[in-house]
Design a protein around this motif. Structure first.
Motif: not given
Length: 160
Positions: A149-150, A114, A136-139, A133-134, A152, A146, A112
């Motif tokens: 947590s955010k 962020t 592209s995050f993993c799914k 925060n902008q 990468i 979703e 993460n």
């Protein structure tokens, strides 16, 4: 850690988020071995206990490294380790977390970028956090939903 201790294991400097940091990658075998010896000597020190986990992690995962970032500590400058991940061609500061899918039963480690603590010593930390925060995050690598947590990077997740 002191700058002398850092220079014994790496002299590679890169700028990440406007901060010059020293980087130690898994391919830097001599530096890793020196750090492992230092960790054994300082095993009761919390910082070195955390470093031991990071060394083991980067040794087993591609595109991760350890960055030593400068922080003011009373009247001196200390160097604090931080995990970094090569994402879309640039190093990103990350913390490892355990996350879960919000739809299925997947659970796993994520990286993460962020967490505000990663940028606390930087003057432009709020701008950097906004930029992180902008991304592209993993799914979820199992169902594509979703996750909690955010991230990468996640276990079993292809880099976007």
């Amino acid at each position: 850690m002191t700058i002398e201790e850092i220079l014994e294991i790496t002299n590679r400097v890169e700028n990440i988020d406007g901060d010059d940091v020293y980087i130690l990658e898994k391919e830097m075998c001599e530096g890793l071995e020196k750090l492992k010896k230092q960790i054994k000597l300082e095993k009761k020190d919390y910082l070195f206990a955390m470093l031991n986990n990071d060394v083991e992690f980067i040794s087993n995962h591609s595109d991760f490294a350890i960055a030593f970032r400068p922080v003011k500590w009373i009247n001196s400058r200390k160097w604090i380790p931080c995990l970094i991940y090569k994402y879309q061609g640039a190093w990103r500061r990350v913390i490892l977390q355990y996350a879960n899918c919000l739809r299925c039963d997947w659970r796993g480690n994520i990286a993460n970028p962020t967490d505000p603590d990663l940028y606390i010593t930087l003057e432009n930390r709020f701008d950097i956090l906004k930029k992180m925060n902008q991304l592209s995050f993993c799914k979820c690598p199992k169902c594509g939903s979703e996750i909690s947590s955010k991230a990468i990077w996640s276990e079993d997740c292809e880099q976007m």
